[in-house]
Enzyme design. Structure first.
Site, PDB file in Angstrom:
ATOM      1  N   HIS A  82      50.760  32.161  44.719  1.00 33.69           N
ATOM      2  CA  HIS A  82      49.394  32.552  44.358  1.00 33.69           C
ATOM      3  C   HIS A  82      48.751  31.471  43.504  1.00 33.69           C
ATOM      4  O   HIS A  82      49.339  30.985  42.556  1.00 33.69           O
ATOM      5  CB  HIS A  82      49.405  33.866  43.571  1.00 33.69           C
ATOM      6  CG  HIS A  82      48.015  34.338  43.229  1.00 33.69           C
ATOM      7  ND1 HIS A  82      47.231  35.024  44.134  1.00 33.69           N
ATOM      8  CD2 HIS A  82      47.263  34.173  42.121  1.00 33.69           C
ATOM      9  CE1 HIS A  82      46.057  35.275  43.577  1.00 33.69           C
ATOM     10  NE2 HIS A  82      46.053  34.768  42.360  1.00 33.69           N
ATOM     11  N   ASP A 161      42.002  47.308  39.584  1.00 33.73           N
ATOM     12  CA  ASP A 161      41.547  45.922  39.379  1.00 33.73           C
ATOM     13  C   ASP A 161      40.136  45.732  39.921  1.00 33.73           C
ATOM     14  O   ASP A 161      39.335  45.022  39.320  1.00 33.73           O
ATOM     15  CB  ASP A 161      42.509  44.925  40.033  1.00 33.73           C
ATOM     16  CG  ASP A 161      41.996  43.495  39.871  1.00 33.73           C
ATOM     17  OD1 ASP A 161      41.814  43.072  38.712  1.00 33.73           O
ATOM     18  OD2 ASP A 161      41.740  42.825  40.880  1.00 33.73           O
ATOM     19  N   ARG A 168      34.095  43.476  34.309  1.00 34.59           N
ATOM     20  CA  ARG A 168      34.277  42.212  33.584  1.00 34.59           C
ATOM     21  C   ARG A 168      33.213  41.200  33.986  1.00 34.59           C
ATOM     22  O   ARG A 168      32.704  40.443  33.160  1.00 34.59           O
ATOM     23  CB  ARG A 168      35.672  41.636  33.867  1.00 34.59           C
ATOM     24  CG  ARG A 168      36.790  42.411  33.168  1.00 34.59           C
ATOM     25  CD  ARG A 168      38.145  42.046  33.755  1.00 34.59           C
ATOM     26  NE  ARG A 168      38.434  40.626  33.624  1.00 34.59           N
ATOM     27  CZ  ARG A 168      39.244  39.949  34.431  1.00 34.59           C
ATOM     28  NH1 ARG A 168      39.840  40.555  35.457  1.00 34.59           N
ATOM     29  NH2 ARG A 168      39.454  38.665  34.240  1.00 34.59           N
ATOM     30  N   SER A 183      45.097  41.265  36.046  1.00 33.18           N
ATOM     31  CA  SER A 183      44.367  41.333  37.305  1.00 33.18           C
ATOM     32  C   SER A 183      45.184  40.695  38.431  1.00 33.18           C
ATOM     33  O   SER A 183      45.403  41.301  39.492  1.00 33.18           O
ATOM     34  CB  SER A 183      43.023  40.617  37.136  1.00 33.18           C
ATOM     35  OG  SER A 183      42.396  40.385  38.370  1.00 33.18           O
ATOM     36  N   LYS A 187      47.988  42.839  41.477  1.00 34.43           N
ATOM     37  CA  LYS A 187      47.900  42.711  42.934  1.00 34.43           C
ATOM     38  C   LYS A 187      49.194  42.127  43.505  1.00 34.43           C
ATOM     39  O   LYS A 187      49.663  42.542  44.564  1.00 34.43           O
ATOM     40  CB  LYS A 187      46.697  41.834  43.305  1.00 34.43           C
ATOM     41  CG  LYS A 187      45.364  42.555  43.072  1.00 34.43           C
ATOM     42  CD  LYS A 187      44.156  41.635  43.233  1.00 34.43           C
ATOM     43  CE  LYS A 187      43.947  40.749  42.036  1.00 34.43           C
ATOM     44  NZ  LYS A 187      42.663  40.052  41.967  1.00 34.43           N
TER      45      LYS A 187
HETATM   46  N1  URA Z   1      41.703  35.915  39.995  1.00 32.08           N
HETATM   47  C1  URA Z   1      41.906  37.253  39.915  1.00 32.08           C
HETATM   48  O1  URA Z   1      42.408  37.865  40.854  1.00 32.08           O
HETATM   49  N2  URA Z   1      41.579  37.894  38.789  1.00 32.08           N
HETATM   50  C2  URA Z   1      41.046  37.260  37.733  1.00 32.08           C
HETATM   51  O2  URA Z   1      40.776  37.906  36.730  1.00 32.08           O
HETATM   52  C3  URA Z   1      40.805  35.866  37.817  1.00 32.08           C
HETATM   53  C4  URA Z   1      41.150  35.216  38.970  1.00 32.08           C
END
Ligand code: URA
Ligand code: CA
Length: 442
Positions: A82, A161, A168, A183, A187
Site C-alpha cells: 500500500h 472510514d 476530515r 484510515s 482498510k
Molecule cells: N489515504 C487514506 O486512505 N487515508 C488517509 O487518511 C490518507 C491517505
C-alpha cells in the site's frame, strides 16, 4: 456514556478506553452521534494525538465497522502493498504481476483517485474489457489459479472510514498522523492479507511532506498491523518529483507494460525492486533482501512479470492484446509538446502541481461521480538532473484538445519546473526501512 464527556476527555489530552473509542465509532455509524460532535472529536484528536494503544483500538473499531474479507480459501501467504499516495505512482501495476511471477501471492483491493493522486482502479479500467468489480468468490478463484488479482475496494469495506474521511476533508483534520494511520490500516486489516508492505511517501508530492512525519506515520502503522497479527514492513520513499515519466491512466498502463518488459524509468524500477524484494522476503521466498531483489531483477529482465500481467488481464476479462500493442488503450485526441522557456538542468519538479495539472487535462474527476478521460495525462521527457535547452520539449501533454484546459495546464506546468544553470544532486529514492525491530536508515 456521554459523548460530551468523551470529547472533553480527548480535548484535555487524556486517553480513551477501547470501549469508549468503540462507542464513538458505533454512535457515528448508527446515527446517534451527529456530525458536529464527531467533528469536534476529530479536532480533539488532531490536537491531542492518540497513544499507540488508542490508535490500534480506533483502527480495529473502524476495520470491524463493515465487511472483513476472509482470504482463508486462498492457499499460501497473501501479501499486499500500500502506498500512502503519490503522483504518477505506477508501482502497483508493475509490482502485483511481478511479485506473482516471482512466487508471491497478491490478492489486492485497490482504490480510485484521491486528492492530487491517481488510483490504480481507474488506471486498470483503461484496459478494454478489464473487470475490477469481481465477486469475492471469483476474486479468490483468480488468485488461486494465477496468484494475482486486483479488484476495486468494495463499498462495504470499513464504512466508518468513509464517514470519517468525509468529515476530515471538510474540517481540516486530514493531516493527523493517528487519523491517517487508522484510515489506511482499517482498510488494510479488513482486506484480509497476511502481510503488508507499506510505501510511505515523503516530499512535496506526498501527504506527509516532512521526513519526520512520514517516519512517525510508518512506525504507527507497523505497530497497528503487528498488534493485529499481520507481518509488516514500511519503506519511506521519496515523492519529490513524480514517479517514472507517465502520469495519468492509459499512459501509466503503457509505462507499466514497458517497465515489465525491461524498459522502465530508473526510479520506478528501483522502487519496484525494493518493494517487490520486501514482499518476497515477507512471503518466505528469499531469506535476504539482496536475494529477494535479485529474483525481482531477473524477472524484469526475462519479462516474466509481463507474461503474468497478460494472464491477469485475461483472467479479469480484459484484452491481453494491449501487452503487444499498447495503442489499443484509449488514445488522446492530441499530443502536445511543452517547450522549456530556459536552458540549464532540472533542479526540481513540484509533484503536487504536476498531479493537479494532469487532472486539469482530464485525468481526474471534477465531481464525485464524474468521468475521467482515461486517455489524458502527461509524459515527462525531463526529470531532476537532466539537461534542458530553451525550446526543447520537457514534456508531452496527452490532451482531449480543449484549448482552455491546455492553456491553464501549460502555465501551471511550466511553473512546476525549476531549471537552474548548474546540475544539483540527484534525489534519493529510498530513505528508511521500518519494522517492529526498529528503523534502518538507507
Ligand atoms: N489515504 C487514506 O486512505 N487515508 C488517509 O487518511 C490518507 C491517505
Ligand atoms: Ca509513472
Amino acid at each position: 456514556m456521554k459523548v460530551y464527556e468523551l470529547i472533553k476527555k480527548k480535548r484535555d489530552g487524556l486517553q480513551l478506553s477501547k470501549k469508549e473509542i468503540a462507542a464513538m465509532i458505533d454512535g457515528m455509524l448508527n446515527g446517534q452521534i451527529p456530525d458536529n460532535q464527531m467533528s469536534a472529536f476529530l479536532m480533539a484528536v488532531y490536537f491531542s494525538g492518540m497513544s499507540a494503544r488508542e490508535c490500534s483500538d480506533l483502527t480495529l473499531a473502524m476495520a470491524q465497522s463493515g465487511e472483513q474479507v476472509d482470504l482463508s480459501a486462498i492457499k499460501g501467504f497473501t501479501v499486499d502493498k500500500h502506498s500512502t499516495g503519490g503522483v504518477g505512482d505506477t508501482t502497483t501495476l508493475v509490482l502485483a504481476p511481478l511479485v506473482a511471477a516471482s512466487g508471491g501471492i497478491v490478492a489486492k483491493m485497490t482504490g480510485r483517485e484521491l486528492g492530487h493522486t491517481g488510483g490504480t482502479v481507474d488506471k486498470l479500467e483503461s484496459i478494454p474489457g478489464m473487470q475490477v468489480e469481481l465477486a469475492k468468490d471469483k476474486f479468490i478463484d483468480v488468485v488461486n489459479s494465477i496468484h494475482v488479482s486486483l479488484i476495486s475496494q468494495t463499498q462495504s469495506l470499513a464504512p466508518a472510514d468513509k464517514q470519517l474521511y468525509a468529515l476530515r476533508n471538510v474540517t481540516a483534520t486530514v493531516d493527523s498522523i493517528p487519523l491517517i494511520a487508522a484510515s489506511i490500516m482499517s482498510k488494510k486489516l479488513a482486506a484480509g492479507c497476511d502481510g503488508i508492505v507499506l510505501d510511505v511517501k515523503t516530499g512535496q508530492g506526498a501527504f506527509m511532506q516532512k521526513y519526520e512525519d512520514a517516519l512517525e506515520l510508518a512506525e504507527t502503522m507497523v505497530k497497528i498491523g503487528e498488534s493485529a497479527g499481520r507481518r509488516m514492513v514500511a519503506l519511506i520513499t521519496a515523492m519529490q518529483q513524480p514517479l517514472g515519466c507517465a502520469i495519468g491512466n492509459a499512459i501509466e498502463v503503457t509505462e507499466a507494460i514497458e517497465t515489465l518488459g525491461g524498459n522502465g524509468p530508473p526510479d520506478l524500477v528501483e522502487l519496484v525492486t525494493e518493494l517487490g524484494g520486501e514482499m518476497l522476503l515477507m512471503s518466505g521466498i528469499a531469506s535476504t533482501r539482496a536475494a529477494a531483489q535479485s529474483i525481482i531483477a531477473q524477472n524484469l529482465a526475462t519479462r516474466k512479470g509481463l507474461d503474468k500481467l497478460a494472464e491477469l488481464i485475461d483472467a479479469q476479462g480484459g484484452d491481453r492484446a494491449v501487452i503487444d500493442n499498447p495503442s489499443l488503450l484509449p488514445q488522446p485526441r492530441m499530443k502536445l509538446e511543452i517547450a522549456s522557456e530556459r536552458s540549464g538542468y532540472v533542479a526540481a519538479i513540484d509533484a503536487f502541481e504536476v498531479g493537479l495539472v494532469s487532472k486539469i487535462l482530464g485525468a481526474g474527476r471534477t465531481t464525485k461521480e464524474g468521468a475521467i478521460d482515461l486517455s489524458t495525462g502527461i509524459y515527462l521527457n525531463k526529470k531532476i538532473g537532466d539537461s534542458v535547452k530553451t525550446d526543447e520539449a520537457i514534456a508531452v501533454f496527452h490532451s482531449d484538445g480543449d484549448n482552455d484546459k491546455i492553456k491553464a495546464a501549460k502555465a501551471r506546468f511550466l511553473k512546476a519546473y525549476t531549471i537552474l544553470p548548474d546540475r544539483g544532486d540527484l534525489p534519493k529514492c529510498l530513505h528508511a526501512r521500518v519494522t517492529s525491530a526498529g528503523v534502518e536508515e538507507l
